[in-house]
Design an enzyme around this catalytic site. Structure first.
Site, PDB file in Angstrom:
ATOM      1  N   GLY B  67       7.789 -10.723   3.965  1.00  0.00           N
ATOM      2  CA  GLY B  67       7.052 -10.147   5.083  1.00  0.00           C
ATOM      3  C   GLY B  67       6.627 -11.298   5.957  1.00  0.00           C
ATOM      4  O   GLY B  67       6.798 -12.458   5.595  1.00  0.00           O
ATOM      5  N   CYS B  68       6.086 -10.980   7.103  1.00  0.00           N
ATOM      6  CA  CYS B  68       5.642 -12.049   7.989  1.00  0.00           C
ATOM      7  C   CYS B  68       4.379 -12.703   7.439  1.00  0.00           C
ATOM      8  O   CYS B  68       4.031 -13.797   7.798  1.00  0.00           O
ATOM      9  CB  CYS B  68       5.328 -11.511   9.378  1.00  0.00           C
ATOM     10  SG  CYS B  68       6.627 -11.850  10.566  1.00  0.00           S
ATOM     11  N   GLU B  69       3.654 -11.999   6.603  1.00  0.00           N
ATOM     12  CA  GLU B  69       2.313 -12.441   6.246  1.00  0.00           C
ATOM     13  C   GLU B  69       2.211 -13.078   4.870  1.00  0.00           C
ATOM     14  O   GLU B  69       1.390 -13.946   4.650  1.00  0.00           O
ATOM     15  CB  GLU B  69       1.360 -11.243   6.339  1.00  0.00           C
ATOM     16  CG  GLU B  69       1.376 -10.634   7.734  1.00  0.00           C
ATOM     17  CD  GLU B  69       0.335  -9.571   7.934  1.00  0.00           C
ATOM     18  OE1 GLU B  69      -0.128  -9.003   6.927  1.00  0.00           O
ATOM     19  OE2 GLU B  69      -0.016  -9.323   9.092  1.00  0.00           O
TER      20      GLU B  69
END
Ligand SMILES: Cc1ncc(COP(=O)(O)O)c(C=O)c1O
Ligand SMILES: Cc1ncc(COP(=O)(O)O)c(C=O)c1O
Lengths: 404, 158, 404, 158
Positions: B67-69
C-alpha cells in the site's frame, strides 16, 4: 500576521466551506487542491452554453469553444511568462507532460550512452518515465543525492554533470518535504554542458508565480488539479525551438496536416502534441483558476502560508516524540514523524478526528530510501487554510500521540 | 502472488498462531466491549501491538501486500486435516489490529467454511468500514481478497 | 413515430434548451455530444463535496473519491458488459486509448514484417497511431477498401487477412458517413488467424448498447464526450489476459509497485496503465452519463433517431442538387453534397441561419480520397434532437441552395 | 512555408491581379452596399466566384494553407519597386470572397504600408468576424498572419 483576507478567500472554496461545516480539516493540498467556485461556474457554463468540439468546425458553438480554449492557452502563457502561446501544450497532467518529453524529445534526441540527471527527491512521475526511456535507449540515469536535511548535495554536481549529460529533470519544489530545489544553480550548470532542463513545477505553482523565461529552463510541467483547477488537465511548456523539432508522440485527429494510407504529415506545435479531442472544459477551468489566482496578492498569500506553517511547527514542537523531516525554507508542507509510532497509525487517528493528512512514501520511494525512512506523515497547506485548521490539526496530533 | 503453504514443518508453526476461532472471544472481546471510537482504536492498537510478526521461517515464504502507507506481510497455509491458517502482520498497529480481527474469524476453520464467510461483516458491525475502501492505502482489502479467493479455490479442489 | 418522450428528454440537456432559446440547432453530435444536467450536477457535487486524490491516502475525502472513482469503473464495466472491472482502463479519450494499445501491446508483441489490418473508413485516430508504430517497427498496414456506398468491400478479406496479420483495428460505426461496419464478420475472420481485434466504438456508444463479450473483440475504445459525458475522459476495454501481459506505457505515480533508483516494478491492470493523478471528475461524470442512458429505453431512442434521420433524408430529397453520400443502414448521420456548391459554403450559410453542421474531411482523409471526395457536409443527430430541428435544418439547407 | 516571390517574370503576372488598392472600390462596393446578411453573403459568393484562381505558373510556387473544411492556395510577391502583391484562392466561394476583401486592402501597397494595416478591421466592420476565429476551419487567419508577418519582415529589411 500578513494582510490577507483569509475568511473571504475561504468562502470562495465550496469544499472547504463544506468540510468546515462537517467539522473536518483538509491538509492534503499537496496531493490535490480544492477549487474556487469560479472554476465550477466556468465548467458549468461551458457545458451548458459553449460545449462543442474545437478546431474542427466553424459553426457558432465550435467557434465559441475554440476561442475559449485558445484564450485559456493564453492565460497559461501569461501565468508562466512564456514567450508565446505556441509554447503551451495541453496534456492530461504533469505525469503525461513528462512522458511526452521522454517519448518525443527523449526517443528522438538521446543516444545510447547519453546520461539523464535527476535528483533523489523526485516524484515517481519524474523518475519512471526516464527509467523506461533509459532501458529502451541504453541511457544512464544519475541522481543528485539528497542530504538528511532534504536539501540536494550539489557538491557532487561537477562529476554528475558531464559531456554525456543530455537532459536534467528536477522538481521545482519537492512533494514529500516541501523543500525548494536549487533549480537556478542546476540550470546554470546544465547550460554549460548544453544539457536540456525539465523542471517539474507540480508543487510550485500553487504557491508562487513562475517565470520560465527568467528560469531559462527548456521544459516546465505542472498539473491543473494542484493549482486549484480541474482534474485531467496539465501543461507542458517547451521552448518553441525545441517543440518545433520534436516528433509527435500520440497520433490522432487534429495533430495532422494530411493523412493518406501511406503516411501522415503533422501540424505545428502545440497542436502537434494534442492528438484527439482535448479536455476543453479542463483547459478553460484551469484558466479560470489561474485568473482567480491573479486577483489575489500572491506574495501575501505565500507569506500567509509561511505564517501558518511556522505556527504549525511551533505548536507541534512540544508534542512528545515529534520529529520534523527536512530543513529550512520549506513552503507549505510539514513532513514529520513521531517517535515510537507508525505514521499510518497517526494518519488513521488523525482521520478519525476529521483531519486529512497523507501518510507514506508520497510517491518518492528513492528519497525515502536515501533518507532511511519508510514514510512520513505530511500535512500540506494552501492559502485557504486558517489558524483554526492549524490548531485543530495540532490538537488532534497531540491526542493521537498522547492518548493512544 | 500468494501461495498456500502445505509443508508440514511450516504448517505446524502456522497452527500456533495465538489468534484463532478458538481464542477469538478472549482475544477480541476487548474491541467489542470498548466505548467510543477512542476506546475501540486503543483496543485495536493493543491488539496490533500483540499480533506476532512472522517468524523468520515463515517470513521468507510470505508475500508483501503493498500500500502507499505501510506494507503488510501475508502467508496462507492449510493443514493436512484441512485447517485454514493465515499469518499477517504490519508495522502499523491499527492495521495489525484489524488483521487480528480477520484472523480471529478464519484461523482454524476449514477452507470451505472460510469461503462461506462474509469477512467484512464484523468490520461493518464495529464501524470500521473506512478501512475497507478500495484505496490501496493499507492493503486490508487485498488481504481479505487473498484469504477468500484462496479459501474458495481450495474448497473446490477438495 | 416511436414512443419516446422527446420533450422531456430534451429538457434534461441545458445546452440544447439554451440553443433552442437562442434559435439555434445543434446537429454536430458526432463531433461531440451535449451533457444531461445530471452530469453537470455530478461534476459540481464532486468538486464541492468529494474532491481528493484517489488510491493514495486513506483519509475520509480520499476514501469517498476513490469509492466514487471505482464505482464509475464498475458502471463502465456494466455498460460494456465486460467480465470484470479490471478490464476497464481510464484514458483521456479514444485517441489516447488507441495510442496506448499501439505503444504497449503493439511495441511489445508486433515484429518486423507483421501486418496490421485497418479499413479505409477509419478516423485518423485509428490510423496515425498504427502508422507511427509501423514506421518504428517495420510493420505493414493494409486497408479493407471502401465501396462507393460507404460499405466495406469484404471480398478482398481473404487476401488482406493472413498469417502475418497480428492486429485488426476497425471502427464500429464510421464517423464520416455513419455506416455501421461489419465488425462481427471481421472479428470472426481475424480469429481464424489469431489476430487481435481492436474496435473503435467512438461513434457507436451514443446510439446503442455494446456487449464486448458477445462481440468477442480484444480491445474496445470510446470517448466520454461522445456519449454525453465530460471531456478529457475515455475508456480502453481490454481482455484481462491481454492487459496482464502488456507492459506499462506511461510511467508515474500509482502505476508502480516499487521504485528504486535502479528501476521499478509495476502494479496490475488497470492501474498499471493509469499513470499520474487520473481525471476523477471525468470518470464519475462519465458514469453519471451512462447511468442516465440506462434510465432511457435505448431501443426506442435508436428507433427515434432512425425516424428523424429518415425524415431528414426524405425532406432533403427534392432540394436541387442534393446528393446523399453512403448507403443503407446508417445510424444518426447524414453526410451529403450539393451539386455545384462547395461544402464549406453550405456550412457557412447554414451557420448564418443558426444550424450547426460539420463540413470537411471529418478526420477521415483516406476514405475521402478513396471515394474521390474532398469533403462532405455532415448533419449528425442525437436522441435529444426533434422534428423541429430537422425541419429547420431542411429549410435552411433549401435556402442556402436556392437563394445563394 | 511561404516564400515571397521576386522573380521579375512571375511578379509581372502577379501585378495583374484584378483586385488591388486601385480597383478596390469598384470591386468591393457591392459588399458594402448589400442589405442584411443574405445580401452580403450573396455578394461575397459573387466576389468569390470572380476571384481568379492561381494560373499554373504561379500555382507551382504557391503554398497550401490547410483547414479542415477547404484548402486555400497562397502566394506572396514583391515588385522591384517594392509593391506588395498577394494571390490566394479557395474552392469555397465565401472564403474566396473574403480573400478578395483582403486583397483589395493590400495589393499594390508597399510592404511597409501593408505592415501597418489592421487587416481585420474591415471584416469587423462588415460583421464578418466569425470567419476569423482561431479554429483552423478555414485558414483565413493563417492568410492574414502570413501577409502581415511577411510584409512587416520585408519592410524591416528595406
Ligand atoms: C470513429 C472515431 N474514432 C476516434 C475518434 C477520436 O475520438 P477523440 O477525439 O475523442 O479521442 C473519433 C472522434 O473524433 C471518431 O469519430
Ligand atoms: C512533484 C510532483 N511531480 C509530479 C506529480 C504528478 O502529478 P500528476 O499526478 O497530477 O500527473 C506530482 C503529484 O502527484 C508531484 O507532486
Amino acid at each position: 500576521m500578513p494582510i490577507f483576507d483569509i475568511e473571504s478567500v475561504r468562502r470562495d472554496f465550496p469544499l472547504i466551506v463544506n468540510e468546515t461545516l462537517e467539522g473536518r480539516v483538509y491538509l492534503d493540498n499537496a496531493a490535490t487542491s480544492q477549487k474556487p467556485k469560479c472554476v465550477l461556474d466556468t465548467i458549468n457554463h461551458y457545458y451548458a452554453q459553449q460545449n462543442a468540439n474545437v478546431h474542427r468546425a466553424s459553426h457558432h458553438l465550435s467557434t465559441q469553444a475554440t476561442l475559449a480554449y485558445e484564450e485559456a492557452r493564453e492565460t497559461v502563457r501569461h501565468f508562466l511568462n512564456a514567450r508565446s502561446r505556441e509554447e503551451i501544450v495541453w496534456t492530461s497532467g504533469a505525469t503525461a507532460a513528462i512522458n511526452l518529453v521522454a517519448n518525443s524529445y527523449g526517443r528522438r534526441f538521446l543516444q545510447p550512452g547519453d546520461e539523464i540527471l535527476l535528483s533523489e527527491c523526485e516524484h515517481h512521475s519524474n523518475i519512471v518515465p526516464w527509467q523506461l526511456l533509459a532501458e529502451e535507449r541504453g541511457l544512464t540515469l544519475r541522481y543528485i543525492p539528497v542530504l538528511p536535511t532534504g536539501e540536494l548535495d550539489l557538491s557532487e554536481l561537477p562529476t554528475l554533470l558531464n559531456e554525456r549529460t543530455k537532459l536534467v529533470a528536477l522538481a521545482h519544489v519537492s512533494n514529500s518535504l516541501g523543500m525548494p530545489m536549487p533549480v537556478e544553480r542546476v540550470i546554470a550548470a546544465a547550460k554549460r554542458y548544453r544539457a536540456r532542463v525539465l523542471i517539474d513545477g507540480s508543487q510550485a505553482v500553487a504557491h508562487d508565480n513562475v517565470d520560465v523565461q527568467a528560469l531559462d529552463c527548456d521544459f516546465y510541467v505542472f498539473s491543473g488539479h494542484k493549482v486549484f483547477g480541474p482534474s485531467g488537465i496539465g501543461v507542458l511548456y517547451g521552448k518553441y525551438e525545441l517543440l518545433e523539432i520534436m516528433p509527435p508522440w500520440q497520433g490522432g485527429g487534429e495533430m495532422i496536416e494530411q493523412v493518406s494510407k501511406r503516411g501522415a504529415t503533422f501540424t505545428l506545435p502545440p497542436l502537434r502534441f494534442e492528438a484527439g479531442t482535448p479536455h476543453i472544459a479542463g483547459a478553460i477551468g484551469l484558466a479560470s483558476a489561474l485568473r482567480y489566482l491573479s486577483t489575489l496578492d500572491r506574495q501575501a498569500a505565500a507569506e500567509y502560508e509561511r505564517y501558518l506553517l511556522n505556527g504549525m511547527e511551533r505548536l507541534c514542537a512540544d508534542i512528545p516524540g515529534f520529529q520534523l523531516v527536512g530543513g529550512q525554507g520549506r513552503t507549505s508542507i510539514m513532513s514529520f514523524l513521531v517517535k515510537g509510532m507508525h505514521p499510518q497509525d497517526i494518519g488513521t487517528l488523525m482521520d478519525m478526528q476529521g483531519i486529512a493528512v497523507r501518510v507514506g512514501h508520497h510517491c518518492a520511494m528513492p528519497m525515502m530510501e536515501a533518507l532511511g525512512l519508510s514514510g512520513t506523515i505530511r500535512a500540506s497547506l494552501a492559502f485557504y487554510n486558517n489558524l483554526d485548521d492549524v490548531e485543530r490539526f495540532v490538537d488532534a496530533l497531540r491526542k493521537a500521540v498522547t492518548e493512544f | 502472488m500468494q501461495q498456500v503453504i502445505t509443508f508440514p514443518e511450516l504448517v505446524t508453526i502456522m497452527e500456533q498462531h495465538p489468534i484463532s476461532i478458538a481464542s477469538r472471544d478472549d482475544v477480541l472481546g476487548g474491541v467489542y466491549a470498548a466505548q467510543g471510537w477512542e476506546g475501540r482504536y486503543r483496543e485495536l492498537m493493543r491488539l496490533g501491538r500483540d499480533l506476532p510478526a512472522l517468524p523468520e521461517e515463515l517470513y521468507e515464504y510470505s508475500c508483501p501486500v503493498k500500500g502507499c502507507e505501510s506494507e503488510v506481510r501475508l502467508l496462507l497455509g492449510i493443514t493436512p486435516e484441512g485447517g485454514f491458517w493465515c499469518w499477517a502482520h504490519s508495522e502499523a498497529r491499527i492495521i495489525s489490529g484489524l488483521i487480528a480481527l480477520l484472523l480471529g474469524q478464519v484461523n482454524g476453520l476449514s477452507a470451505a467454511q472460510v469461503c462461506g464467510l462474509h469477512l467484512e461483516a464484523e468490520m461493518e458491525e464495529l464501524g470500521l468500514m473506512r478501512h475497507l475502501s478500495p484505496s490501496r492505502g493499507n492493503g486490508l482489502k487485498a488481504i481479505i481478497n487473498a484469504i477468500q479467493s484462496h479459501a474458495c479455490c481450495l474448497s473446490q479442489q477438495a
